[in-house]
Scaffold this motif. Structure first.
Motif, PDB file in Angstrom:
ATOM      1  N   ASP A   1       0.851  -1.194   0.000  1.00  0.00           N
ATOM      2  CA  ASP A   1       0.000   0.000   0.000  1.00  0.00           C
ATOM      3  C   ASP A   1       0.888   1.246   0.000  1.00  0.00           C
ATOM      4  OD1 ASP A   1       0.865  -0.525   2.589  1.00  0.00           O
ATOM      5  OD2 ASP A   1      -1.051  -0.136   3.547  1.00  0.00           O
ATOM      6  N   SER A   2       1.716   1.380   1.041  1.00  0.00           N
ATOM      7  CA  SER A   2       2.600   2.541   1.166  1.00  0.00           C
ATOM      8  C   SER A   2       3.801   2.126   2.009  1.00  0.00           C
ATOM      9  CB  SER A   2       1.822   3.681   1.839  1.00  0.00           C
ATOM     10  OG  SER A   2       2.658   4.468   2.643  1.00  0.00           O
ATOM     11  N   THR A   3       4.996   2.410   1.536  1.00  0.00           N
ATOM     12  CA  THR A   3       6.191   2.023   2.307  1.00  0.00           C
ATOM     13  C   THR A   3       6.239   2.796   3.623  1.00  0.00           C
ATOM     14  OG1 THR A   3       7.511   3.611   1.051  1.00  0.00           O
ATOM     15  CG2 THR A   3       7.584   1.316   0.315  1.00  0.00           C
ATOM     16  N   ASN A   4       5.760   4.042   3.629  1.00  0.00           N
ATOM     17  CA  ASN A   4       5.719   4.795   4.886  1.00  0.00           C
ATOM     18  C   ASN A   4       4.806   4.101   5.894  1.00  0.00           C
ATOM     19  OD1 ASN A   4       7.396   6.863   3.959  1.00  0.00           O
ATOM     20  ND2 ASN A   4       6.084   8.475   4.791  1.00  0.00           N
ATOM     21  N   ALA A   5       3.618   3.682   5.411  1.00  0.00           N
ATOM     22  CA  ALA A   5       2.647   3.029   6.311  1.00  0.00           C
ATOM     23  C   ALA A   5       3.213   1.710   6.837  1.00  0.00           C
ATOM     24  CB  ALA A   5       1.336   2.792   5.569  1.00  0.00           C
TER      25      ALA A   5
ATOM     26  N   GLN B   1       6.210  -1.032  -6.519  1.00  0.00           N
ATOM     27  CA  GLN B   1       5.041  -0.177  -6.758  1.00  0.00           C
ATOM     28  C   GLN B   1       4.196  -0.088  -5.499  1.00  0.00           C
ATOM     29  OE1 GLN B   1       3.743  -2.321 -10.270  1.00  0.00           O
ATOM     30  NE2 GLN B   1       2.021  -3.169  -9.168  1.00  0.00           N
ATOM     31  N   GLN B   2       3.361   0.947  -5.411  1.00  0.00           N
ATOM     32  CA  GLN B   2       2.481   1.146  -4.254  1.00  0.00           C
ATOM     33  C   GLN B   2       1.045   1.335  -4.750  1.00  0.00           C
ATOM     34  OE1 GLN B   2       4.894   3.653  -1.021  1.00  0.00           O
ATOM     35  NE2 GLN B   2       4.553   4.845  -2.845  1.00  0.00           N
ATOM     36  N   ASN B   3       0.095   0.824  -3.955  1.00  0.00           N
ATOM     37  CA  ASN B   3      -1.316   1.017  -4.335  1.00  0.00           C
ATOM     38  C   ASN B   3      -1.926   2.237  -3.657  1.00  0.00           C
ATOM     39  OD1 ASN B   3      -1.158  -1.578  -5.446  1.00  0.00           O
ATOM     40  ND2 ASN B   3      -1.548  -2.430  -3.405  1.00  0.00           N
TER      41      ASN B   3
ATOM     42  N   GLY C   1       0.121   5.016  -2.316  1.00  0.00           N
ATOM     43  CA  GLY C   1       1.247   5.902  -2.008  1.00  0.00           C
ATOM     44  C   GLY C   1       0.733   7.219  -1.437  1.00  0.00           C
ATOM     45  N   LYS C   2       1.366   7.650  -0.351  1.00  0.00           N
ATOM     46  CA  LYS C   2       0.904   8.871   0.318  1.00  0.00           C
ATOM     47  C   LYS C   2       1.777  10.061  -0.055  1.00  0.00           C
ATOM     48  CE  LYS C   2       1.089   7.167   4.630  1.00  0.00           C
ATOM     49  NZ  LYS C   2       1.009   7.403   6.087  1.00  0.00           N
ATOM     50  N   GLY C   3       1.147  11.184  -0.328  1.00  0.00           N
ATOM     51  CA  GLY C   3       1.868  12.426  -0.596  1.00  0.00           C
ATOM     52  C   GLY C   3       1.640  13.403   0.541  1.00  0.00           C
ATOM     53  N   THR C   4       2.183  14.595   0.408  1.00  0.00           N
ATOM     54  CA  THR C   4       1.974  15.600   1.446  1.00  0.00           C
ATOM     55  C   THR C   4       0.529  16.102   1.386  1.00  0.00           C
ATOM     56  OG1 THR C   4       2.791  17.233  -0.122  1.00  0.00           O
ATOM     57  CG2 THR C   4       4.355  16.438   1.502  1.00  0.00           C
ATOM     58  N   ASP C   5       0.091  16.698   2.495  1.00  0.00           N
ATOM     59  CA  ASP C   5      -1.223  17.344   2.533  1.00  0.00           C
ATOM     60  C   ASP C   5      -2.384  16.384   2.294  1.00  0.00           C
ATOM     61  OD1 ASP C   5      -1.212  19.865   3.334  1.00  0.00           O
ATOM     62  OD2 ASP C   5      -1.297  20.807   1.368  1.00  0.00           O
TER      63      ASP C   5
ATOM     64  N   SER D   1      -2.479  11.778  -2.703  1.00  0.00           N
ATOM     65  CA  SER D   1      -1.912  10.455  -2.987  1.00  0.00           C
ATOM     66  C   SER D   1      -0.672  10.654  -3.865  1.00  0.00           C
ATOM     67  CB  SER D   1      -2.942   9.571  -3.667  1.00  0.00           C
ATOM     68  OG  SER D   1      -3.365  10.184  -4.844  1.00  0.00           O
ATOM     69  N   TRP D   2       0.169   9.613  -3.909  1.00  0.00           N
ATOM     70  CA  TRP D   2       1.394   9.676  -4.728  1.00  0.00           C
ATOM     71  C   TRP D   2       1.321   8.538  -5.734  1.00  0.00           C
ATOM     72  CZ3 TRP D   2       5.003  13.232  -5.513  1.00  0.00           C
ATOM     73  CH2 TRP D   2       6.201  12.870  -6.116  1.00  0.00           C
ATOM     74  N   ALA D   3       1.124   8.895  -6.993  1.00  0.00           N
ATOM     75  CA  ALA D   3       1.020   7.877  -8.048  1.00  0.00           C
ATOM     76  C   ALA D   3       2.301   7.050  -8.056  1.00  0.00           C
ATOM     77  CB  ALA D   3       0.826   8.567  -9.395  1.00  0.00           C
TER      78      ALA D   3
ATOM     79  N   ARG E   1       9.254  21.243 -12.815  1.00  0.00           N
ATOM     80  CA  ARG E   1       8.560  19.972 -12.557  1.00  0.00           C
ATOM     81  C   ARG E   1       9.241  19.164 -11.466  1.00  0.00           C
ATOM     82  NH1 ARG E   1       7.749  20.686 -18.059  1.00  0.00           N
ATOM     83  NH2 ARG E   1       5.542  20.572 -18.629  1.00  0.00           N
ATOM     84  N   LYS E   2       8.406  18.415 -10.734  1.00  0.00           N
ATOM     85  CA  LYS E   2       8.894  17.633  -9.605  1.00  0.00           C
ATOM     86  C   LYS E   2       9.497  16.309 -10.065  1.00  0.00           C
ATOM     87  CE  LYS E   2       6.506  16.865  -5.494  1.00  0.00           C
ATOM     88  NZ  LYS E   2       5.663  17.276  -4.365  1.00  0.00           N
ATOM     89  N   ILE E   3      10.732  16.054  -9.632  1.00  0.00           N
ATOM     90  CA  ILE E   3      11.389  14.784  -9.945  1.00  0.00           C
ATOM     91  C   ILE E   3      11.235  13.823  -8.753  1.00  0.00           C
ATOM     92  CG2 ILE E   3      13.684  15.574  -9.138  1.00  0.00           C
ATOM     93  CD1 ILE E   3      13.233  13.423 -12.242  1.00  0.00           C
ATOM     94  N   ALA E   4      10.941  14.410  -7.587  1.00  0.00           N
ATOM     95  CA  ALA E   4      10.808  13.573  -6.386  1.00  0.00           C
ATOM     96  C   ALA E   4       9.903  14.248  -5.377  1.00  0.00           C
ATOM     97  CB  ALA E   4      12.175  13.351  -5.756  1.00  0.00           C
ATOM     98  N   GLY E   5       9.316  13.440  -4.528  1.00  0.00           N
ATOM     99  CA  GLY E   5       8.493  13.954  -3.436  1.00  0.00           C
ATOM    100  C   GLY E   5       8.953  13.308  -2.147  1.00  0.00           C
ATOM    101  N   ILE E   6       8.932  14.070  -1.082  1.00  0.00           N
ATOM    102  CA  ILE E   6       9.418  13.583   0.211  1.00  0.00           C
ATOM    103  C   ILE E   6       8.324  13.773   1.255  1.00  0.00           C
ATOM    104  CG2 ILE E   6      11.083  14.112   2.060  1.00  0.00           C
ATOM    105  CD1 ILE E   6      13.060  14.834  -0.280  1.00  0.00           C
TER     106      ILE E   6
END
Ligand code: BTN
Length: 248
Positions: A26-30, A51-53, A55-59, A62-64, A118-123
């Motif tokens: 689901d999410s590596t963070n989770a 791959q993640q189903n 993926g969590k982004g900020t705010d 979701s993170w594709a 453009r964003k190459i990465a998200g943290i």
């Protein structure tokens, strides 16, 4: 990318020791959060997924997370001293790695890594106060296209260079650089400032539906953004609901 190819390529001593590769999650963070709570992972543990189903982004976004990119989370011991500076380290580390590949990446406060606009990465940094901190990073590596609205805001190493990259190479370089910065005697504020294009620029901030234009002056010792608005200095803290335009 396989567990063996990662082990063979890794050169860091703390980060990525050990590393666990999941085909799908689901999410590596989770998932790393569960391990941290159960005390089945300690400082440096790195969880990676192909791959993640979910993926969590900020705010709360979701993170594709399609196959071909890096989705990784690393566990750190909680450290009061570096708490507010914590998100700056991975952004600086990745930016430095990309520049070694002659890719003109730059950092956008607090912890975006951009190529052009453009964003190459998200943290996404998450943690439990006093207990642990998790740094989750999604690096767009071999993705060939982004659908819809994402095509305007995201890019990948493949799109930028036309080349395919070995994921384990990028990961190993990132972990090595990150470890050097985080555990070494670096002034992370100084390093971050060297890699940004924001200083002296007028930026548009969006908060609670309101747009405000401010001039970027620098960083506070805590890693907050110092801006000038109508002759007064203000401090911006990274928080939910605060957006900064990439047009500066
Ligand atoms: C952002 O919105 O800019 C942050 C995106 C963070 C994505 C990464 S991918 C690995 C880790 N696991 C998650 O669910 N999210 C982070």
């Amino acid at each position: 990318m396989t567990s063996e190819s990662i082990s063979k390529t890794l050169r860091s001593n703390i980060l990525g020791r050990p590393v666990e590769l999941l085909e799908n999650t689901d999410s590596t963070n989770a998932q790393l959060k569960i391990k941290a709570e159960n005390h089945t992972a300690s400082q440096g543990f790195c969880l990676i997924a192909q791959q993640q189903n979910e993926g969590k982004g900020t705010d709360g976004n979701s993170w594709a997370s399609a196959k071909g990119n890096i989705y990784a989370s690393i566990l750190f011991a909680y450290d009061d001293k570096v708490n507010t500076l914590f998100p700056l380290y991975p952004a600086v580390a990745l930016c430095r790695v990309l520049r070694k590949y002659h890719i003109e990446a730059h950092v956008k406060w607090p912890n975006d890594v951009l190529i052009g606009k453009r964003k190459i990465a998200g943290i996404l940094c998450e943690g439990a106060s006093g207990k642990y901190m998790i740094m989750g990073i999604g690096i767009n590596v071999n993705q060939e296209t982004f659908a819809g609205e994402l095509s305007n805001i995201a890019t990948s190493l493949m799109i930028e260079t036309g080349n395919e990259f070995a994921l384990e190479e990028i990961l190993a370089n990132f972990l090595e650089e990150y470890e050097k910065l985080y555990y070494g005697h670096y002034d992370i504020l100084k390093e971050w400032l060297k890699l940004t294009e924001m200083i002296g620029k007028t930026i548009a901030t969006f908060q609670e539906g309101k747009e405000k234009k401010v001039k970027v002056m620098g960083l506070s010792p805590e890693g907050f953004l110092l801006v000038e608005s109508e002759g007064k200095t203000e401090t911006l803290m990274a928080r939910r609901g605060l957006d900064i335009s990439v047009d500066y």
